[in-house]
Design a protein around this motif. Structure first.
Motif, mmCIF file in Angstrom:
data_model
loop_
_atom_site.group_PDB
_atom_site.id
_atom_site.type_symbol
_atom_site.label_atom_id
_atom_site.label_comp_id
_atom_site.label_asym_id
_atom_site.label_seq_id
_atom_site.Cartn_x
_atom_site.Cartn_y
_atom_site.Cartn_z
ATOM 1 N N GLN A 237 0.837 -1.207 0.000
ATOM 2 C CA GLN A 237 0.000 0.000 0.000
ATOM 3 C C GLN A 237 0.870 1.254 0.000
ATOM 4 O O GLN A 237 0.601 2.219 -0.723
ATOM 5 N N GLN A 238 1.927 1.249 0.815
ATOM 6 C CA GLN A 238 2.810 2.399 0.890
ATOM 7 C C GLN A 238 3.598 2.593 -0.401
ATOM 8 O O GLN A 238 3.852 3.725 -0.826
ATOM 9 N N ILE A 239 3.978 1.487 -1.047
ATOM 10 C CA ILE A 239 4.622 1.583 -2.366
ATOM 11 C C ILE A 239 3.658 2.228 -3.360
ATOM 12 O O ILE A 239 4.045 3.090 -4.161
ATOM 13 N N ALA A 240 2.392 1.808 -3.297
ATOM 14 C CA ALA A 240 1.380 2.368 -4.202
ATOM 15 C C ALA A 240 1.204 3.859 -3.980
ATOM 16 O O ALA A 240 1.130 4.646 -4.936
ATOM 17 N N LEU A 241 1.147 4.284 -2.718
ATOM 18 C CA LEU A 241 0.940 5.696 -2.410
ATOM 19 C C LEU A 241 2.177 6.541 -2.716
ATOM 20 O O LEU A 241 2.061 7.744 -2.926
ATOM 21 N N LYS A 242 3.332 5.922 -2.744
ATOM 22 C CA LYS A 242 4.559 6.654 -3.093
ATOM 23 C C LYS A 242 4.637 6.914 -4.590
ATOM 24 O O LYS A 242 5.137 7.950 -5.023
ATOM 25 N N HIS A 243 4.123 5.972 -5.391
ATOM 26 C CA HIS A 243 4.334 6.044 -6.837
ATOM 27 C C HIS A 243 3.084 6.355 -7.652
ATOM 28 O O HIS A 243 3.166 6.393 -8.888
ATOM 29 N N SER A 244 1.933 6.557 -7.019
ATOM 30 C CA SER A 244 0.725 6.907 -7.770
ATOM 31 C C SER A 244 -0.143 7.850 -6.945
ATOM 32 O O SER A 244 -0.074 7.830 -5.710
ATOM 33 N N PRO A 245 -0.960 8.694 -7.588
ATOM 34 C CA PRO A 245 -1.834 9.632 -6.860
ATOM 35 C C PRO A 245 -2.744 8.913 -5.881
ATOM 36 O O PRO A 245 -3.169 7.776 -6.121
ATOM 37 N N ALA A 246 -3.069 9.579 -4.782
ATOM 38 C CA ALA A 246 -3.831 8.942 -3.704
ATOM 39 C C ALA A 246 -5.191 8.420 -4.170
ATOM 40 O O ALA A 246 -5.605 7.336 -3.776
ATOM 41 N N GLY A 247 -5.891 9.190 -5.011
ATOM 42 C CA GLY A 247 -7.211 8.763 -5.470
ATOM 43 C C GLY A 247 -7.154 7.491 -6.294
ATOM 44 O O GLY A 247 -7.969 6.579 -6.119
ATOM 45 N N ILE A 248 -6.183 7.414 -7.197
ATOM 46 C CA ILE A 248 -6.020 6.217 -8.031
ATOM 47 C C ILE A 248 -5.583 5.034 -7.174
ATOM 48 O O ILE A 248 -6.118 3.923 -7.299
ATOM 49 N N ALA A 249 -4.600 5.259 -6.302
ATOM 50 C CA ALA A 249 -4.128 4.173 -5.436
ATOM 51 C C ALA A 249 -5.260 3.641 -4.573
ATOM 52 O O ALA A 249 -5.443 2.422 -4.451
ATOM 53 N N GLN A 250 -6.059 4.540 -3.981
ATOM 54 C CA GLN A 250 -7.146 4.112 -3.106
ATOM 55 C C GLN A 250 -8.216 3.363 -3.875
ATOM 56 O O GLN A 250 -8.810 2.401 -3.369
ATOM 57 N N SER A 251 -8.472 3.758 -5.135
ATOM 58 C CA SER A 251 -9.454 3.052 -5.962
ATOM 59 C C SER A 251 -8.999 1.626 -6.251
ATOM 60 O O SER A 251 -9.785 0.676 -6.175
ATOM 61 N N LEU A 252 -7.729 1.465 -6.585
ATOM 62 C CA LEU A 252 -7.195 0.132 -6.874
ATOM 63 C C LEU A 252 -7.085 -0.714 -5.610
ATOM 64 O O LEU A 252 -7.320 -1.924 -5.636
ATOM 65 N N LEU A 253 -6.743 -0.056 -4.497
ATOM 66 C CA LEU A 253 -6.675 -0.784 -3.223
ATOM 67 C C LEU A 253 -8.055 -1.289 -2.800
ATOM 68 O O LEU A 253 -8.160 -2.255 -2.041
ATOM 69 N N ALA A 254 -9.107 -0.624 -3.287
ATOM 70 C CA ALA A 254 -10.472 -0.986 -2.889
ATOM 71 C C ALA A 254 -11.052 -2.134 -3.704
ATOM 72 O O ALA A 254 -12.231 -2.486 -3.529
ATOM 73 N N THR A 255 -10.253 -2.735 -4.594
ATOM 74 C CA THR A 255 -10.783 -3.799 -5.456
ATOM 75 C C THR A 255 -10.804 -5.170 -4.779
ATOM 76 O O THR A 255 -11.043 -6.178 -5.452
ATOM 77 N N SER A 256 -10.587 -5.214 -3.481
ATOM 78 C CA SER A 256 -10.594 -6.505 -2.774
ATOM 79 C C SER A 256 -11.850 -7.342 -3.033
ATOM 80 O O SER A 256 -11.751 -8.565 -3.210
ATOM 81 N N PRO A 257 -13.071 -6.737 -3.054
ATOM 82 C CA PRO A 257 -14.265 -7.553 -3.314
ATOM 83 C C PRO A 257 -14.230 -8.265 -4.665
ATOM 84 O O PRO A 257 -14.799 -9.346 -4.812
ATOM 85 N N ILE A 258 -13.569 -7.635 -5.645
ATOM 86 C CA ILE A 258 -13.422 -8.280 -6.947
ATOM 87 C C ILE A 258 -12.432 -9.433 -6.846
ATOM 88 O O ILE A 258 -12.629 -10.503 -7.443
ATOM 89 N N MET A 259 -11.369 -9.230 -6.088
ATOM 90 C CA MET A 259 -10.350 -10.272 -5.907
ATOM 91 C C MET A 259 -10.910 -11.492 -5.173
ATOM 92 O O MET A 259 -10.411 -12.614 -5.332
ATOM 93 N N VAL A 260 -11.932 -11.264 -4.364
ATOM 94 C CA VAL A 260 -12.516 -12.365 -3.593
ATOM 95 C C VAL A 260 -13.222 -13.370 -4.505
ATOM 96 O O VAL A 260 -13.295 -14.566 -4.187
ATOM 97 N N LEU A 261 -13.741 -12.901 -5.651
ATOM 98 C CA LEU A 261 -14.557 -13.763 -6.514
ATOM 99 C C LEU A 261 -13.833 -15.031 -6.977
ATOM 100 O O LEU A 261 -14.374 -16.131 -6.843
ATOM 101 N N PRO A 262 -12.603 -14.937 -7.539
ATOM 102 C CA PRO A 262 -11.922 -16.183 -7.910
ATOM 103 C C PRO A 262 -11.622 -17.078 -6.716
ATOM 104 O O PRO A 262 -11.625 -18.305 -6.838
#
Length: 292
Positions: A237-262
């Motif tokens: 998460q910290q790597i993501a926030l260092k290298h990408s804007p907070a809004g984009i990083a937080q949107s991608l970090l929030a994809t856990s429900p999609i990851m749960v499906l497989p």
């Protein structure tokens, strides 16, 4: 390229796995206690990693240290505890739904306080990603979860606000600085742990309340969840926030429900057509976030 975005998606996958475990562990441990134990385990792993990498001594900017400590108190100490309380009150599905408030909150805060301008295609990608996730988690479950109490909703909003503030503060501390994401993880977790300890003392609650037995099986489950869902996930998460804007990083970090499906398919659970469609919409949004 896309180091931050890839790290965010990897963290989301680890959180998806850990969420399944935390859902079961939350039935045996109160939110504050669970947060404290898994945080302490993760800190031990981070210190060990820094020792192996010979990075235990580091010169860090004071401003970044202060921002990260505040980020840990707000995002981990208060935000994560509020999230666990939301899961207990409303169930995991509705807790995740309220958590979707965090990405737009983080994007707006970054725009106001960090002057991070996002392209129109990035906003569209963020909207599609969040919309796809909401479509998945808002589907009615055959199993009733939680009681739908107003306090649960309040805790959910507090959790989303804590996550967004924590992300923006981390972004401010990490962007264009020499601070290593592993050190930022240690500072955030340590501050969060102190905050949780203070909350336990304020509520006069012990780490081992009556009726809780820390068996080897329970501690083993917490250790596994802490390794994947706290130690590795927060580092990413910290790597993501260092290298990408907070809004984009937080949107991608929030994809856990999609990851749960497989994961659900692997363990033999049924995945509905609506969930698949929501995942496709979210994936389209992710593609736009990578192409902005």
């Amino acid at each position: 390229m896309f180091q931050g975005e890839i790290a965010a998606l990897s963290a989301a996958g680890l959180w998806a796995f850990a969420t399944l475990m935390f859902g079961r562990l939350g039935k045996q441990l109160p939110p504050l206690v669970l947060n404290l134990v898994k945080g302490a385990m993760a800190i031990g792993l981070i210190v060990l990693t820094l020792a192996v990498r010979q990075q235990l001594l580091a010169s860090l900017p004071i401003r970044s240290v202060v921002l990260l400590l505040v980020s840990g108190v707000v995002g981990i100490g208060l935000g994560d505890t509020a999230y666990f309380a939301t899961v207990n009150a409303l169930g995991a599905r509705r807790a995740l739904l309220l958590e979707m408030l965090a990405p737009p909150m983080a994007a707006l805060m970054s725009l106001i306080f960090l002057q991070e301008q996002l392209a129109v295609v990035a906003w569209v990608g963020m909207a599609l990603t969040i919309g796809g996730i909401v479509w998945v988690v808002s589907e009615r479950s055959p199993k009733a979860e939680g009681t739908g109490s107003p306090m649960g909703v309040i805790f959910g909003i507090m959790a989303a606000l804590g996550q967004s503030i924590g992300s923006v503060l981390s972004r401010a501390a990490l962007a264009d600085t020499v601070v290593d994401p592993l050190w930022s993880s240690l500072l955030r977790l340590s501050a969060g742990l102190v905050c949780i300890g203070g909350l336990l003392l304020w509520r006069r609650q012990t780490v081992a309340p009556n009726g809780i037995r820390f068996s080897s099986r329970l501690l083993g489950g917490v250790a596994i969840a802490a390794f994947f869902g706290t130690y590795l996930a927060i580092w990413l998460q910290q790597i993501a926030l260092k290298h990408s804007p907070a809004g984009i990083a937080q949107s991608l970090l929030a994809t856990s429900p999609i990851m749960v499906l497989p994961m659900a398919l692997i363990i033999g659970e049924r995945v509905t057509p609506r969930a698949i469609c929501g995942a496709v919409v979210a994936l389209l949004g992710i593609w736009l976030l990578f192409s902005h």
